[in-house]
Write a protein that holds these residues in place. Sequence first.
Motif, mmCIF file in Angstrom:
data_model
loop_
_atom_site.group_PDB
_atom_site.id
_atom_site.type_symbol
_atom_site.label_atom_id
_atom_site.label_comp_id
_atom_site.label_asym_id
_atom_site.label_seq_id
_atom_site.Cartn_x
_atom_site.Cartn_y
_atom_site.Cartn_z
ATOM 1 N N THR A 283 0.701 -1.216 0.115
ATOM 2 C CA THR A 283 -0.060 0.142 -0.077
ATOM 3 C C THR A 283 0.907 1.252 0.044
ATOM 4 O O THR A 283 0.362 2.341 -0.291
ATOM 5 C CB THR A 283 -0.895 0.063 1.213
ATOM 6 N N ASP A 332 -5.783 -7.427 -3.093
ATOM 7 C CA ASP A 332 -4.591 -6.464 -2.976
ATOM 8 C C ASP A 332 -4.968 -5.133 -3.577
ATOM 9 O O ASP A 332 -4.663 -4.302 -3.072
ATOM 10 C CB ASP A 332 -3.258 -7.231 -3.919
ATOM 11 N N LEU A 335 -7.155 -3.430 -0.652
ATOM 12 C CA LEU A 335 -6.206 -3.000 0.254
ATOM 13 C C LEU A 335 -5.629 -1.605 -0.046
ATOM 14 O O LEU A 335 -5.413 -0.656 0.395
ATOM 15 C CB LEU A 335 -4.997 -3.955 0.746
ATOM 16 N N LYS A 336 -5.184 -1.727 -1.388
ATOM 17 C CA LYS A 336 -4.236 -0.371 -1.837
ATOM 18 C C LYS A 336 -5.489 0.710 -2.084
ATOM 19 O O LYS A 336 -5.328 1.956 -1.658
ATOM 20 C CB LYS A 336 -3.843 -0.469 -3.409
ATOM 21 N N ALA A 339 -6.095 2.121 1.547
ATOM 22 C CA ALA A 339 -4.897 3.023 2.018
ATOM 23 C C ALA A 339 -5.295 4.360 1.264
ATOM 24 O O ALA A 339 -5.064 5.438 1.927
ATOM 25 C CB ALA A 339 -3.718 2.130 1.368
ATOM 26 N N ASN A 340 -5.488 4.223 0.022
ATOM 27 C CA ASN A 340 -5.911 5.831 -0.765
ATOM 28 C C ASN A 340 -6.801 6.584 -0.260
ATOM 29 O O ASN A 340 -6.777 7.891 0.159
ATOM 30 C CB ASN A 340 -6.048 5.455 -1.973
ATOM 31 N N ARG A 354 -0.807 0.472 7.625
ATOM 32 C CA ARG A 354 -1.262 -0.724 7.729
ATOM 33 C C ARG A 354 -0.554 -1.705 8.538
ATOM 34 O O ARG A 354 0.571 -1.753 8.812
ATOM 35 C CB ARG A 354 -0.993 -1.447 6.163
#
Length: 655
Positions: A283, A332, A335-336, A339-340, A354
């Motif tokens: 991330t 994945d 999750l990215k 995070a954004n 994270r």
Amino acid sequence: MEQLSENKVDILVSRILKGKRINFARLTLCLALAIIIFSILFIFTTSKLIKEKSIRDLSKYEAQQISRLVYESLYAGMIKGWNKDDITASINRLNTVRPDMKVHAYRGFPVISEFGDIPGEEEIRAKDRDIMKAMAGQESLIRTEHFIRYLYPIVADKSCRACHKKLNTGDTAGVIDISYPIENLKVSLNFLVNVGLAFFIAFVTIIFMIFYMLINRFMINPIMDLVRTIREIITLQDMNKRVPATSYITEVLSLTNHFNKLLHTVQEYYQQLEELSYKDPLTQIYNRRKFEEFLEYEVSRAKRYGHRFSVVMVDMDNFKYINDTLGHPVGDIVLKEVANILTGNIRSSDVAARMGGDEFAVMLPETEIKNGLIVAEKLRKALCETQIGIIAGNIKIQASFGMAEYPSNGDTMAELLTACDVALYRAKHFGRNKVVMLETEDKEVTMDVVSRGESLRKAIEEDRVEPFFQPIVDLTTGECMGVDVLATIKDGESRMFAKQFILSADELGYLESIDSIIFEKALARYQKVREALKAGDDLRLFFHSSPKRFLNCKFSSETIEAIDRYGIPHRNIVFQVSESAALPRLNDFIELLRKLREQEIVFSLKNFGSGFSSFMYLKYLDVSYVKIEGSYIRNIEVDERNRLLVSHIHQIVSK
């Protein structure tokens, strides 16, 4: 002086090479040829110098000796009464004995005035200025290309006045004129040894200086630059240093270039490792370790200035489903995106990280809990409103939020994180997709959780988690057919059994680690336990494992690898599955049982009868043993109903 010479050599070589490079073998060959040429030139030049010195230093000495001998022989004759004819005859004999040498004797003016001149000598004297100089008392050494001529004036002394009355002491009585070839000069052995030794010392010194300057300039200096750079990197920890590529030797230049490339590669890896040490590679936000550093710093800062701040723990509600059904690549992407969303909806002074898996955390410096709730609710809505488009459709995201405030819910990093975990657990428990804050009155509960969590962590770190083997006896034969492997924690001389800590371990996330430790240690002590119980080769180990560990994608491979590593027969391993663990993911359990059954590993269904659908598991789960729930067994002797139930269960599972 030495530095000046090295600079001159450097400039000379630079002009010769003009930017070109040369390998060491070729340099050695060139140096050898240069030394040979230099030696030839040196020997040739030195031989000329030796020859000149020999002629200059030895010719006069030898001429004087010969002239003296000639004079002494003539003088001996004159004492005996020789006349001029006798003297002339003696000189002629000398010229005959050594035809390459010419000897002449001329009378001095005082002798001429007393005895007269020899015919023809006046004309010779008039034409030869060197004879006139000698007549005046000046000796002369005249060297041509091939001959040496020496004019030796005979200075009168008292003995001369016995025959020559007009001579005064110090007058020139005559001149002896000697001529002989240069090659007839005789060099003394001492002279040759001294000159040869001086030549050898000079030659070796010059060669050594040339080698020293060249090797120092083109070999030693680049290597010292390399050592100096390495020392600076170690001392200053500056990976930007590079070795200057100044050598003309290709091997040294290659070493320099490869070292610089290696240093560049190491620098890149160092930067990547440094980045990985505080950033999550997926991330690209901070990882758990860096977040805890920021949290520690914020705690100390808040203590110093009396600030309050909030910590938010975020856990995805449906991430397991996304991973299992759509695959890890889609997981994945989710999750990215999370995070954004987190980083895009907080201040630049806030910290997002994270923490691992699908768990995130946000620290809100100088933010009280009421304002922190606003931020957390904003983040929750942003996640709910986000849809990620994939080929199969859109993915909706939702998460549960647990909040804690400093110092209301804890005044250390560990206490705050535990408080967030407790609040997050409540958010999950009360329906998910919620923001739950830990109330001030819950601090005692939090402290108890912190204390239990710290005790479990220390027990794991100090290697105090130990297996306890409880025998399982066959009531028909009375023999031990296996052992139940139980988890315990050594506390001094006593033990804590699983019922005292297993729930806390499950709640705080330590259960999977404890299961792994017990499994490894039990396998290692298998042989000792079997010998102690005097059991046969069919002694079986019954393991309790958490559902999370069972459903780990690496569980099957890691289990088989560990069993094979200790050389234990697969059929001796039994994993116990509870109904409550199997129910939520029955299909996954059925597939896991099938894979391990192929490896001869068997299963036991424990706590049978505790659920409403117990008999359904006997249909779908291929188990070898059934452990009946304890409440049916406890009063079997006095309770007829329990006895009938146990009897019927036994009949069903035995078929």
